[in-house]
Scaffold this motif. Structure first.
Motif, PDB file in Angstrom:
ATOM      1  N   ARG A 193      -1.261  21.194   7.084  1.00  0.00           N
ATOM      2  CA  ARG A 193      -2.717  21.200   6.988  1.00  0.00           C
ATOM      3  C   ARG A 193      -3.098  20.914   5.536  1.00  0.00           C
ATOM      4  O   ARG A 193      -2.695  21.622   4.617  1.00  0.00           O
ATOM      5  N   TYR A 194      -3.896  19.870   5.353  1.00  0.00           N
ATOM      6  CA  TYR A 194      -4.443  19.548   4.041  1.00  0.00           C
ATOM      7  C   TYR A 194      -5.913  19.969   4.008  1.00  0.00           C
ATOM      8  O   TYR A 194      -6.448  20.488   4.992  1.00  0.00           O
ATOM      9  N   VAL A 195      -6.566  19.745   2.898  1.00  0.00           N
ATOM     10  CA  VAL A 195      -7.955  20.176   2.765  1.00  0.00           C
ATOM     11  C   VAL A 195      -8.837  19.510   3.812  1.00  0.00           C
ATOM     12  O   VAL A 195      -9.703  20.147   4.416  1.00  0.00           O
ATOM     13  N   SER A 196      -8.594  18.228   4.056  1.00  0.00           N
ATOM     14  CA  SER A 196      -9.506  17.461   4.902  1.00  0.00           C
ATOM     15  C   SER A 196      -8.943  17.106   6.269  1.00  0.00           C
ATOM     16  O   SER A 196      -9.657  16.539   7.103  1.00  0.00           O
ATOM     17  N   ASP A 252     -14.101  19.531  11.356  1.00  0.00           N
ATOM     18  CA  ASP A 252     -14.120  19.138   9.946  1.00  0.00           C
ATOM     19  C   ASP A 252     -12.711  19.000   9.378  1.00  0.00           C
ATOM     20  O   ASP A 252     -12.541  18.645   8.205  1.00  0.00           O
ATOM     21  N   THR A 253     -11.691  19.298  10.191  1.00  0.00           N
ATOM     22  CA  THR A 253     -10.298  19.048   9.799  1.00  0.00           C
ATOM     23  C   THR A 253      -9.633  18.258  10.929  1.00  0.00           C
ATOM     24  O   THR A 253      -8.905  18.825  11.756  1.00  0.00           O
ATOM     25  N   PRO A 254      -9.906  16.962  11.007  1.00  0.00           N
ATOM     26  CA  PRO A 254      -9.373  16.148  12.101  1.00  0.00           C
ATOM     27  C   PRO A 254      -7.849  16.130  12.126  1.00  0.00           C
ATOM     28  O   PRO A 254      -7.187  16.387  11.116  1.00  0.00           O
ATOM     29  N   ILE A 255      -7.323  15.828  13.292  1.00  0.00           N
ATOM     30  CA  ILE A 255      -5.882  15.772  13.506  1.00  0.00           C
ATOM     31  C   ILE A 255      -5.424  14.322  13.436  1.00  0.00           C
ATOM     32  O   ILE A 255      -5.983  13.448  14.096  1.00  0.00           O
ATOM     33  N   ARG A 256      -4.406  14.077  12.629  1.00  0.00           N
ATOM     34  CA  ARG A 256      -3.853  12.729  12.512  1.00  0.00           C
ATOM     35  C   ARG A 256      -2.351  12.795  12.757  1.00  0.00           C
ATOM     36  O   ARG A 256      -1.678  13.721  12.307  1.00  0.00           O
ATOM     37  N   ILE A 257      -1.820  11.816  13.472  1.00  0.00           N
ATOM     38  CA  ILE A 257      -0.376  11.698  13.672  1.00  0.00           C
ATOM     39  C   ILE A 257       0.191  10.862  12.528  1.00  0.00           C
ATOM     40  O   ILE A 257      -0.370   9.835  12.152  1.00  0.00           O
ATOM     41  N   VAL A 258       1.290  11.316  11.964  1.00  0.00           N
ATOM     42  CA  VAL A 258       1.873  10.685  10.776  1.00  0.00           C
ATOM     43  C   VAL A 258       2.128   9.190  11.008  1.00  0.00           C
ATOM     44  O   VAL A 258       2.468   8.761  12.117  1.00  0.00           O
ATOM     45  N   ASP A 259       1.969   8.399   9.941  1.00  0.00           N
ATOM     46  CA  ASP A 259       2.295   6.970  10.011  1.00  0.00           C
ATOM     47  C   ASP A 259       3.811   6.796  10.146  1.00  0.00           C
ATOM     48  O   ASP A 259       4.600   7.514   9.509  1.00  0.00           O
ATOM     49  N   ALA A 279       0.814  -1.215   0.000  1.00  0.00           N
ATOM     50  CA  ALA A 279       0.000   0.000   0.000  1.00  0.00           C
ATOM     51  C   ALA A 279       0.849   1.268   0.000  1.00  0.00           C
ATOM     52  O   ALA A 279       0.374   2.343  -0.371  1.00  0.00           O
ATOM     53  N   LYS A 280       2.131   1.148   0.416  1.00  0.00           N
ATOM     54  CA  LYS A 280       3.020   2.310   0.468  1.00  0.00           C
ATOM     55  C   LYS A 280       4.144   2.224  -0.562  1.00  0.00           C
ATOM     56  O   LYS A 280       5.112   2.996  -0.493  1.00  0.00           O
ATOM     57  N   TYR A 281       4.019   1.323  -1.517  1.00  0.00           N
ATOM     58  CA  TYR A 281       5.081   1.129  -2.511  1.00  0.00           C
ATOM     59  C   TYR A 281       5.346   2.431  -3.271  1.00  0.00           C
ATOM     60  O   TYR A 281       4.438   3.079  -3.788  1.00  0.00           O
ATOM     61  N   GLY A 282       6.629   2.820  -3.315  1.00  0.00           N
ATOM     62  CA  GLY A 282       7.016   4.018  -4.053  1.00  0.00           C
ATOM     63  C   GLY A 282       6.654   5.322  -3.360  1.00  0.00           C
ATOM     64  O   GLY A 282       6.733   6.394  -3.964  1.00  0.00           O
ATOM     65  N   GLN A 283       6.297   5.276  -2.093  1.00  0.00           N
ATOM     66  CA  GLN A 283       5.874   6.482  -1.365  1.00  0.00           C
ATOM     67  C   GLN A 283       7.081   7.153  -0.716  1.00  0.00           C
ATOM     68  O   GLN A 283       7.946   6.508  -0.147  1.00  0.00           O
ATOM     69  N   LYS A 284       7.119   8.475  -0.814  1.00  0.00           N
ATOM     70  CA  LYS A 284       8.186   9.240  -0.183  1.00  0.00           C
ATOM     71  C   LYS A 284       8.121   9.077   1.337  1.00  0.00           C
ATOM     72  O   LYS A 284       7.041   9.002   1.917  1.00  0.00           O
ATOM     73  N   ALA A 285       9.304   9.046   1.935  1.00  0.00           N
ATOM     74  CA  ALA A 285       9.380   8.860   3.387  1.00  0.00           C
ATOM     75  C   ALA A 285      10.552   9.656   3.939  1.00  0.00           C
ATOM     76  O   ALA A 285      11.352  10.230   3.193  1.00  0.00           O
ATOM     77  N   VAL A 286      10.636   9.689   5.243  1.00  0.00           N
ATOM     78  CA  VAL A 286      11.752  10.326   5.947  1.00  0.00           C
ATOM     79  C   VAL A 286      12.295   9.327   6.961  1.00  0.00           C
ATOM     80  O   VAL A 286      11.529   8.725   7.724  1.00  0.00           O
ATOM     81  N   PHE A 314       6.581  11.028   4.354  1.00  0.00           N
ATOM     82  CA  PHE A 314       6.989  12.403   4.104  1.00  0.00           C
ATOM     83  C   PHE A 314       5.743  13.274   3.952  1.00  0.00           C
ATOM     84  O   PHE A 314       4.787  12.901   3.271  1.00  0.00           O
ATOM     85  N   LEU A 315       5.747  14.428   4.600  1.00  0.00           N
ATOM     86  CA  LEU A 315       4.603  15.324   4.545  1.00  0.00           C
ATOM     87  C   LEU A 315       4.822  16.375   3.455  1.00  0.00           C
ATOM     88  O   LEU A 315       5.637  17.291   3.611  1.00  0.00           O
ATOM     89  N   GLU A 316       4.114  16.225   2.349  1.00  0.00           N
ATOM     90  CA  GLU A 316       4.156  17.209   1.274  1.00  0.00           C
ATOM     91  C   GLU A 316       3.356  18.437   1.696  1.00  0.00           C
ATOM     92  O   GLU A 316       2.340  18.324   2.384  1.00  0.00           O
ATOM     93  N   GLY A 317       3.797  19.619   1.266  1.00  0.00           N
ATOM     94  CA  GLY A 317       3.006  20.809   1.519  1.00  0.00           C
ATOM     95  C   GLY A 317       3.702  21.809   2.414  1.00  0.00           C
ATOM     96  O   GLY A 317       4.921  21.734   2.656  1.00  0.00           O
TER      97      GLY A 317
END
Length: 271
Positions: A170-173, A88-95, A42-49, A120-123
């Motif tokens: 902060r993203y849209v959702s 309407d903008t819930p808080i999530r801790i990064v995976d 599910a995370k194949y090729g995903q940017k990370a830190v 990696f958090l884009e934005g």
């Protein structure tokens, strides 16, 4: 700080994560390396830190226990806050996960070292509040759920914990946050746990938002110790992230700790 790029190829050898040999950013305690995940699917090729401690090599997975416990506690409280606040903008801790370095040809990361791997958090990455009372300008008007979450976490736990040092994108959702800090009465969550001092500094500068009020957040009356907080610990407020080793907290005069604790915990006494 160099600009990271993600020019990686799948090694096709079962490697979980590929990473750069040179860090692209660092804080007071950790270095960050650009990386790319290959597993799970599910995370194949995903940017990370990839993150490592600067002052020590983590040769045991358990060296990350304090960080993992902090992330888990912050996530649990964020989930509860989202449910209770109906934001309407819930808080999530990064995976994240903890992985062992299985190949390191050069650079600071060492073979067999244990590291933390995060998405990696884009934005537009921002720090909203620090662990020592600093609040980003216009945070209350533009990101009111950040100080409200910190305040709510303290009330929800009966004054025993506070989630702080809130930073991320902060993203849209949703908000996605990384590197949270837990402030606790006993200072047991690592060197960024400013304990009673951090809690006191937060309330010395905190201005309640409409979200705080809608959640019914109680707050302590800081007037009795305002001078103490400013004179003894005011310099910490200027720091983006403050470090307060447990030994330093333990060495604080018992009277100072007792006075701060009494003011904070009086909030929960019956009128």
């Amino acid at each position: 700080m160099s600009r990271p790029n993600w020019d990686f190829e799948d090694p096709s050898d079962g490697t979980d994560t590929s990473f750069a040999s040179e860090s692209f950013a660092e804080g007071t305690s950790r270095r960050a390396y650009r990386a790319m995940r290959w597993t799970p699917a599910a995370k194949y090729g995903q940017k990370a830190v990839v993150k490592e401690y600067k002052d020590m090599y983590s040769w045991a997975q358990g060296d990350w226990n304090t960080a993992v416990n902090t992330y888990k506690k912050a996530k649990d409280l964020a989930d509860l806050f989202n449910d209770e606040s109906h934001t309407d903008t819930p808080i999530r801790i990064v995976d994240y996960d903890i992985q062992k370095v299985t190949s390191a040809k050069r650079g600071t990361l060492k073979l067999n070292e244990w590291v933390m791997v995060e998405d990696f958090l884009e934005g537009d990455f921002q720090k909203y509040i620090s662990n020592s009372g600093w609040v980003r300008p216009r945070c209350i008007s533009e990101h009111p759920s950040m100080p409200a979450f910190a305040h709510w976490s303290w009330v929800h736990t009966g004054g025993s914990l506070m989630v702080s040092d809130l930073q991320g994108v902060r993203y849209v959702s949703e908000y996605v946050l990384t590197d949270p800090v837990i402030l606790s009465l006993e200072g047991g969550y690592g060197s960024t746990d400013l304990s009673l001092v951090g809690m006191g500094l937060f309330f010395s500068s905190h201005k309640c938002t409409n979200m705080c009020r809608s959640l019914g957040n109680k707050r302590p009356d800081m007037s009795a110790i305002e001078q103490l907080m400013n004179s003894e610990f005011g310099s910490l407020v200027q720091m983006a992230t403050s470090y307060f080793p447990k030994e330093k907290f333990d060495s604080l005069p018992a009277k100072t700790k007792r006075v701060i604790r009494d003011v904070l915990m009086k909030t929960f006494q019956p009128d």
